[in-house]
Scaffold this active site. Structure first.
Site, PDB file in Angstrom:
ATOM      1  CE  LYS A 107      -4.553  -2.024   2.547  1.00 58.34           C
ATOM      2  NZ  LYS A 107      -3.696  -3.392   2.341  1.00 58.34           N
TER       3      LYS A 107
HETATM    4  C1  LIG Z   1      -4.311  -4.004   1.474  1.00 59.02           C
HETATM    5  C2  LIG Z   1      -4.091  -6.068   1.765  1.00 59.02           C
HETATM    6  C3  LIG Z   1      -4.161  -6.861   0.566  1.00 59.02           C
HETATM    7  C4  LIG Z   1      -5.791  -6.797  -0.434  1.00 59.02           C
HETATM    8  O1  LIG Z   1      -4.975  -5.757  -1.066  1.00 59.02           O
HETATM    9  P1  LIG Z   1      -7.275  -5.496  -1.997  1.00 59.02           P
HETATM   10  O2  LIG Z   1      -6.255  -4.124  -2.762  1.00 59.02           O
HETATM   11  O3  LIG Z   1      -7.932  -4.615  -1.028  1.00 59.02           O
HETATM   12  O4  LIG Z   1      -6.928  -6.742  -2.465  1.00 59.02           O
HETATM   13  C5  LIG Z   1      -3.421  -8.252   1.532  1.00 59.02           C
HETATM   14  N1  LIG Z   1      -2.700  -8.319   1.349  1.00 59.02           N
HETATM   15  C6  LIG Z   1      -1.793  -7.145   2.462  1.00 59.02           C
HETATM   16  C7  LIG Z   1      -0.623  -7.614   3.246  1.00 59.02           C
HETATM   17  C8  LIG Z   1      -2.694  -6.020   2.192  1.00 59.02           C
HETATM   18  O5  LIG Z   1      -2.726  -4.954   3.334  1.00 59.02           O
END
Ligand SMILES: *Cc1c(COP(=O)(O)O)cnc(C)c1O
Length: 432
Positions: A107
């Site tokens: 993210k």
């Molecule tokens: C947010 C997150 C996900 C999921 O990602 P999306 O884009 O919401 O599908 C998977 N793994 C981790 C570690 C995350 O922080």
């Protein structure tokens, strides 16, 4: 370029409006009116480029008509200050590691880019912009770190008391500067309700400029396509049988992969890997989308029962179930299986997966049993140290904490405690 709402293609906004608004007024999600195509010759040239150079090319294709080149270069290079290496595991299976940013999760890419783009757009504003975010953990740390020290923006992170991990809490309560952490006596739904209520509060909105930075923002989504091109480039030689597997919760990451595919990335199949929150794998099988409350798992960043980006996936394929299920395969795993995967891969290959990446890895391998040959990479979405308790429990040994985590853990949390009553949040926001 204009951005339309997934609920109404005639509702169009500029990039600036779409980024500041977040969600369209009809509650649809913004989508780019056209998806730029990357020429095959340029794709081949990417094999000689690093992640930042590749990111610049993709950023210019999307945002080049809306942001002057020098600003866009600065925004992109400042945001992308870490690598996303492709690591070989075995056969033709690779991990694309997206956890080398400041909060050790993918993210960071979207949050850092959005922070800088938003800051660019609000340069002329006379008052500061307040970003309100409700978080159950990972989003809060990525947004807090992404917006840290960004001029003109103050960030308020609302999180449920006692319901985020200690590591996550330290990541967003120890930054200071323009970041404030609000510990709410309530659950995540309370935090979300408080943020929504604040956005609807006319008096508050006449005094403050409020915006959100949640994962549905187009400025977080589109930069996520950068690293798929990097993964492809790092494979070294062109391949006709590429499969990309994405551990998914709200499905923003997978949506970005599909967008990269539409831009010309030659990917034969996308894989949606989930924990037992399997509404999308079920939809792929049955054609029926049945959202439901999420269930808690050890891969908790994927505990989502009604993924917000599903509307974007429907939109990208003209709502055709047959097209969607041809492009995407779904696999889901229970917690015990996730533990088993982590243990097995550590033992066999000396590679430590986190619980989310574990689903992505296994889905890729399970898929490879159904087809002749694949070259595939899965997304390793977080550093295993972020899920230390679970991982150490499986492998029966201590793992090293990365320096950035040690650093956050050594600092003292600073937070403001508020009740789940909206009046408390309102008084707080008026007072500062
Ligand atoms: C947010 C997150 C996900 C999921 O990602 P999306 O884009 O919401 O599908 C998977 N793994 C981790 C570690 C995350 O922080």
């Amino acid at each position: 370029m204009k951005y339309y709402s997934t609920r109404n293609r005639n509702l169009k906004k500029s990039l600036e409006e779409a980024v500041i608004q977040g969600l369209a007024e009809d509650n649809g999600l913004f989508m780019p009116e056209t998806i730029p195509i990357i020429e095959q010759s340029l794709l081949r040239n990417m094999q000689r480029m690093d992640f930042r150079e590749i990111s610049l090319i993709i950023a210019k294709n999307f945002f080049g008509t809306d942001v002057p080149t020098t600003d866009l270069e600065r925004i992109t290079l400042d945001a992308i200050n870490f690598d996303t290496p492709l690591v070989h595991l075995h056969d033709r299976i690779y991990a694309l590691e997206l956890f080398h940013g400041p909060t050790l999760a993918f993210k960071d890419v979207g949050a850092r880019f959005m922070a800088r783009l938003l800051s660019y757009f609000i340069k002329g504003y006379t008052r500061e912009v307040d970003v309100l975010v409700a978080t159950s953990g990972d989003t809060g740390s990525a947004v807090a770190n992404g917006f840290w020290k960004i001029p003109g923006i103050r960030v308020r992170i609302l999180y449920p008391k006692g319901l985020v991990s200690t590591i996550q809490e330290h990541q967003f309560t120890t930054l200071g500067e323009n970041i404030s952490a609000l510990e709410i006596s309530g659950n995540f739904d309370d935090c979300q309700r408080l943020v929504k209520t604040a956005f609807l509060d006319h008096e508050l909105n006449s005094r403050l400029t409020l915006t959100s930075a949640n994962s549905i923002n187009i400025a977080r989504l589109l930069p996520q396509s950068f690293y798929y091109f990097n993964g492809y480039a790092k494979l070294g030689s062109p391949t006709q049988d590429l499969v990309i597997s994405v551990p998914s919760g709200n499905f923003g990451n997978l949506t970005a992969a599909i967008i990269a595919g539409k831009m010309g990335l030659p990917c034969k199949k996308f894989i949606a890997a989930t924990n037992i929150n399997d509404v999308v794998p079920e939809y792929l099988q049955t054609g029926k989308y049945k959202p439901r409350p999420s269930k808690a798992t050890i891969a908790n960043a994927m505990d989502v029962g009604d993924p917000s980006n599903f509307d974007r996936i429907l939109d990208l394929f003209g709502h055709s179930h047959s097209k969607i299920s041809k492009a995407i395969s779904g696999y889901s795993y229970i917690d015990d299986k996730i533990r088993e995967i982590i243990g097995r891969i550590q033992k066999k290959y000396g590679y430590l997966l986190d619980p989310h990446g574990a689903t992505g890895y296994q889905a890729l391998v399970d898929h490879s049993h159904n087809v002749n040959s694949i070259t595939g990479f899965f997304i390793e979405t977080a550093h295993p140290a972020k899920f230390r308790d679970i991982v150490e429990d499986v492998i029966h040994k201590k793992i090293d904490m990365p320096l950035s985590l040690q650093d956050a853990m050594n600092r003292t949390p600073v937070k403001t405690k508020l009740s789940a009553d909206y009046k408390d949040l309102r008084d707080y926001l008026f007072a500062v």
